[in-house]
Structure formats: C-alpha cells, structure tokens
Design a protein around this motif. Structure first.
Motif, mmCIF file in Angstrom:
data_model
loop_
_atom_site.group_PDB
_atom_site.id
_atom_site.type_symbol
_atom_site.label_atom_id
_atom_site.label_comp_id
_atom_site.label_asym_id
_atom_site.label_seq_id
_atom_site.Cartn_x
_atom_site.Cartn_y
_atom_site.Cartn_z
ATOM 1 N N PRO A 137 0.832 -1.208 0.000
ATOM 2 C CA PRO A 137 0.000 0.000 0.000
ATOM 3 C C PRO A 137 0.866 1.257 0.000
ATOM 4 O O PRO A 137 1.760 1.397 0.841
ATOM 5 N N GLN A 138 0.624 2.139 -0.961
ATOM 6 C CA GLN A 138 1.411 3.363 -1.104
ATOM 7 C C GLN A 138 0.506 4.584 -0.951
ATOM 8 O O GLN A 138 -0.594 4.625 -1.504
ATOM 9 N N PHE A 139 1.008 5.581 -0.197
ATOM 10 C CA PHE A 139 0.247 6.796 0.058
ATOM 11 C C PHE A 139 1.112 8.019 -0.192
ATOM 12 O O PHE A 139 2.341 7.952 -0.130
ATOM 13 N N SER A 140 0.449 9.131 -0.467
ATOM 14 C CA SER A 140 1.155 10.392 -0.666
ATOM 15 C C SER A 140 0.462 11.458 0.175
ATOM 16 O O SER A 140 -0.149 11.139 1.204
ATOM 17 N N GLU A 141 0.538 12.726 -0.242
ATOM 18 C CA GLU A 141 -0.147 13.786 0.496
ATOM 19 C C GLU A 141 -1.646 13.487 0.554
ATOM 20 O O GLU A 141 -2.240 13.043 -0.404
ATOM 21 N N GLY A 142 -2.220 13.741 1.695
ATOM 22 C CA GLY A 142 -3.629 13.427 1.894
ATOM 23 C C GLY A 142 -3.832 12.133 2.646
ATOM 24 O O GLY A 142 -4.965 11.745 2.940
ATOM 25 N N ALA A 143 -2.735 11.443 2.985
ATOM 26 C CA ALA A 143 -2.850 10.158 3.677
ATOM 27 C C ALA A 143 -3.430 10.304 5.076
ATOM 28 O O ALA A 143 -3.910 9.315 5.654
ATOM 29 N N ASP A 144 -3.405 11.518 5.625
ATOM 30 C CA ASP A 144 -3.968 11.730 6.965
ATOM 31 C C ASP A 144 -5.438 11.331 7.020
ATOM 32 O O ASP A 144 -5.945 10.930 8.068
ATOM 33 N N LYS A 172 -20.708 1.874 14.676
ATOM 34 C CA LYS A 172 -21.216 2.779 13.649
ATOM 35 C C LYS A 172 -20.674 2.384 12.268
ATOM 36 O O LYS A 172 -19.537 1.933 12.149
ATOM 37 N N PRO A 173 -21.485 2.547 11.211
ATOM 38 C CA PRO A 173 -20.983 2.262 9.866
ATOM 39 C C PRO A 173 -19.925 3.288 9.453
ATOM 40 O O PRO A 173 -20.098 4.483 9.678
ATOM 41 N N ILE A 174 -18.835 2.797 8.890
ATOM 42 C CA ILE A 174 -17.759 3.669 8.418
ATOM 43 C C ILE A 174 -17.566 3.416 6.927
ATOM 44 O O ILE A 174 -17.293 2.290 6.507
ATOM 45 N N ILE A 175 -17.714 4.465 6.146
ATOM 46 C CA ILE A 175 -17.606 4.366 4.684
ATOM 47 C C ILE A 175 -16.312 5.022 4.229
ATOM 48 O O ILE A 175 -16.042 6.172 4.585
ATOM 49 N N PHE A 176 -15.529 4.293 3.456
ATOM 50 C CA PHE A 176 -14.407 4.922 2.761
ATOM 51 C C PHE A 176 -14.790 5.037 1.294
ATOM 52 O O PHE A 176 -15.105 4.033 0.647
ATOM 53 N N THR A 177 -14.764 6.256 0.772
ATOM 54 C CA THR A 177 -15.178 6.474 -0.601
ATOM 55 C C THR A 177 -14.018 7.000 -1.444
ATOM 56 O O THR A 177 -13.492 8.072 -1.171
ATOM 57 N N ARG A 227 -7.911 1.833 -8.162
ATOM 58 C CA ARG A 227 -8.907 2.451 -7.276
ATOM 59 C C ARG A 227 -8.325 2.675 -5.879
ATOM 60 O O ARG A 227 -7.719 1.779 -5.291
ATOM 61 N N GLY A 228 -8.564 3.870 -5.350
ATOM 62 C CA GLY A 228 -8.050 4.206 -4.030
ATOM 63 C C GLY A 228 -8.560 3.288 -2.940
ATOM 64 O O GLY A 228 -7.834 2.937 -2.008
ATOM 65 N N ALA A 229 -9.833 2.896 -3.022
ATOM 66 C CA ALA A 229 -10.421 2.041 -1.996
ATOM 67 C C ALA A 229 -9.692 0.704 -1.895
ATOM 68 O O ALA A 229 -9.594 0.119 -0.811
ATOM 69 N N ASP A 230 -9.164 0.214 -3.024
ATOM 70 C CA ASP A 230 -8.440 -1.061 -3.006
ATOM 71 C C ASP A 230 -7.144 -0.939 -2.212
ATOM 72 O O ASP A 230 -6.733 -1.866 -1.501
ATOM 73 N N LYS A 286 -8.048 -0.812 1.498
ATOM 74 C CA LYS A 286 -8.428 -2.150 1.959
ATOM 75 C C LYS A 286 -7.189 -3.015 2.190
ATOM 76 O O LYS A 286 -7.097 -3.743 3.183
ATOM 77 N N ALA A 287 -6.210 -2.899 1.277
ATOM 78 C CA ALA A 287 -4.974 -3.674 1.426
ATOM 79 C C ALA A 287 -4.204 -3.240 2.668
ATOM 80 O O ALA A 287 -3.626 -4.069 3.381
ATOM 81 N N TRP A 288 -4.210 -1.925 2.939
ATOM 82 C CA TRP A 288 -3.503 -1.415 4.117
ATOM 83 C C TRP A 288 -4.179 -1.877 5.411
ATOM 84 O O TRP A 288 -3.513 -2.342 6.341
ATOM 85 N N LEU A 289 -5.501 -1.774 5.455
ATOM 86 C CA LEU A 289 -6.223 -2.197 6.657
ATOM 87 C C LEU A 289 -6.163 -3.701 6.852
ATOM 88 O O LEU A 289 -6.273 -4.201 7.982
ATOM 89 N N ASP A 290 -5.981 -4.432 5.772
ATOM 90 C CA ASP A 290 -5.853 -5.883 5.855
ATOM 91 C C ASP A 290 -4.651 -6.284 6.699
ATOM 92 O O ASP A 290 -4.659 -7.338 7.354
ATOM 93 N N GLU A 291 -3.617 -5.441 6.696
ATOM 94 C CA GLU A 291 -2.418 -5.728 7.475
ATOM 95 C C GLU A 291 -2.700 -5.698 8.974
ATOM 96 O O GLU A 291 -1.944 -6.249 9.770
#
Length: 273
Positions: free
Chosen positions: A95-102, A117-122, A134-137, A140-145
């Motif tokens: 998983p790679q991130f740049s500015e805006g990763a916060d 509570k439901p949490i949506i990442f869009t 796709r950013g969501a992918d 998902k890969a990062w949270l999978d860790e």
C-alpha cells in the motif's frame, strides 16, 4: 456526469499553475512577446521565495474547525479518499500513500472510537487513462495488514467529490439514511472541507465536518522559503480548490459557494480517542 468529469480534467491540465506557467513561457518565446516572458519569469521568481499558496490555503483550512465534542447520536463516518497511490500499490505490492494520507490514517482511530457505527471509505479513480487503479483497493490492502479491512464499507466507483457523495448513498446499510440522527462525521483534508461539505449538503446529507491533513501556517517571516517546487505545489492545491468551489457552485453541485459551519444544538459528548 462524464462530460463534467472529462472537461474538468482537460481544464486542470491547462490551468494547473505549473503547466500554465510553462505554457506561457513557451508561447512568449515562440512569438517573441518580451513582456509576457518577463511576467512569466517574474512569477516564477515570486513563487520561488513567497508562499502564496499558504495565504490562499489559510481561509480554506480555517473555514471549519475540528470538533472538540460530538453529538451523541452520529449516524456514521465517511472518509474521503485522496492520499492513496493505487498504481504504485499495484506495481510494488505494498500500500502506497502520498499527500492526503492523513484522511486514511483516521480509520483505525474511528474504528476504535465508534465500533458500532458504519464507516464508509469512498474513493475510486480520478484518472482518465488508468481508471482500473482504485483508491479504496489500496486502503483495503492497508487495513488488511491490521485485520481491520472487513469492518469498513468501501465505495470504489467515484471519480470526484460529487460522486463521493452520490455513491456513498448507494452503499449505505439498509438500516441507516443520509440524514439520520445527528449526522455523519465527514473526514477529509482541511482545505477540501468547504467544497465537500457543500456537495454532501446539496445531496441531502447531514454532515459534521472533521477536517484533517493541514498544510498552511499563520503568516510569519520565517514561512518564506527558497523552494519553488514546494511553493508551487501549495499554490496549485489552493488554486484548484478555489476554482472547484466556484465551478461546483455554478453547476449546482454545492449548496453554497463557500459553505459555513452550522451550530450543533444537540447535547454533545466528549471526543476522546
């Protein structure tokens, strides 16, 4: 919708300050327009030392304050994509991130604070040429860790903020609505919050702004820096957002040109994470 998306990409390819300055420099040299050449070079010199972007980002980032307290009955959390690099994630297998990763980094915190509570990442793809990434992918890969991926609702079709709001409503759990309870906690970069709030409100969402990812600083002499790339990047970010506010309002996609904070009258609770 497709026309708006494609036109916005073409427009920004020209209007991006870095691209525009180079274009003006080439045109002025081709036609021998000395005054335009001087003006272009002078603009580069100013941007090299003067943080114009910082001045333009200040009103955007201070428009909505991060809440110290939240209403008791929030409907859920929406996190807007923006810092993921899905193509590099695919190339390198990490998983790679740049500015805006916060924005993304708030997800584990929100999961801990609001487990029920439901949490949506869009976040889909904002690329015309490579829409398969796709950013969501990436998220998902990062949270999978951390074994957290299954606790998030992923929206991966959106290409801009307008579609973030539109498609977020299509992935909602059946038991909740866009105007339920005290509203949805909306997480995005501080400079992007005014436009995001206006877009979500226009589509009927009740949102509570939760800005993150700040760039600007209070004006001071020590903010000056000999850094064309950094200053130009901040300037481009600010210009794009101010233009976006105007265009989205003119096309009826926001409820206000420069949305304002709305008072929360409900009984608040401490936000302790």
């Amino acid at each position: 919708m497709d026309t708006f998306f494609n036109l916005s990409k073409i427009f920004w390819a020209v209007a991006n300050p870095g691209n525009f300055i180079v274009l003006m420099l080439v045109v002025s040299m081709l036609f021998g327009w000395k005054k335009l050449t001087f003006l272009t070079v002078f603009s580069l010199m100013v941007l090299t030392v003067y943080p114009i972007g910082n001045l333009l980002l200040q009103p955007l980032e201070s428009r909505f304050s991060q809440p110290e307290k939240l209403p008791e009955n929030i409907a859920g959390i929406i996190v807007l994509g923006g810092g993921e690099d899905a193509e590099l994630t695919s190339i390198w297998g990490q998983p790679q991130f740049s500015e805006g990763a916060d924005r993304v980094m708030t997800l584990p915190m929100m999961l801990k604070r609001f487990p029920d509570k439901p949490i949506i990442f869009t976040g889909g793809s904002g690329s015309v040429l490579k829409p398969e990434f796709r950013g969501a992918d990436t998220v998902k890969a990062w949270l999978d860790e951390f074994s957290l991926a299954e606790n998030i609702i992923y929206e991966r079709q959106s290409r801009n903020t307008y579609e973030n709001a539109l498609f977020s409503g299509q992935v909602l759990p059946e038991a909740v609505s866009i105007d339920q309870g005290d509203g949805w906690l909306l997480v995005t970069s501080a400079f992007h919050m005014p436009r995001s709030v206006g877009i979500y409100r226009q589509q009927g969402w009740k949102v509570i702004p939760y800005p993150v990812d700040y760039y600007s600083k209070p004006f001071a002499l020590d903010n000056f820096r000999f850094d064309l790339a950094g200053n130009l990047s901040d300037f481009g970010t600010a210009v794009r957002e101010w233009i976006g506010l105007g265009v989205y309002f003119a096309t009826g996609k926001t409820d206000n040109w420069f949305p304002v904070e709305r008072a929360v009258t409900e009984q608040p609770q401490e936000l302790s994470i």
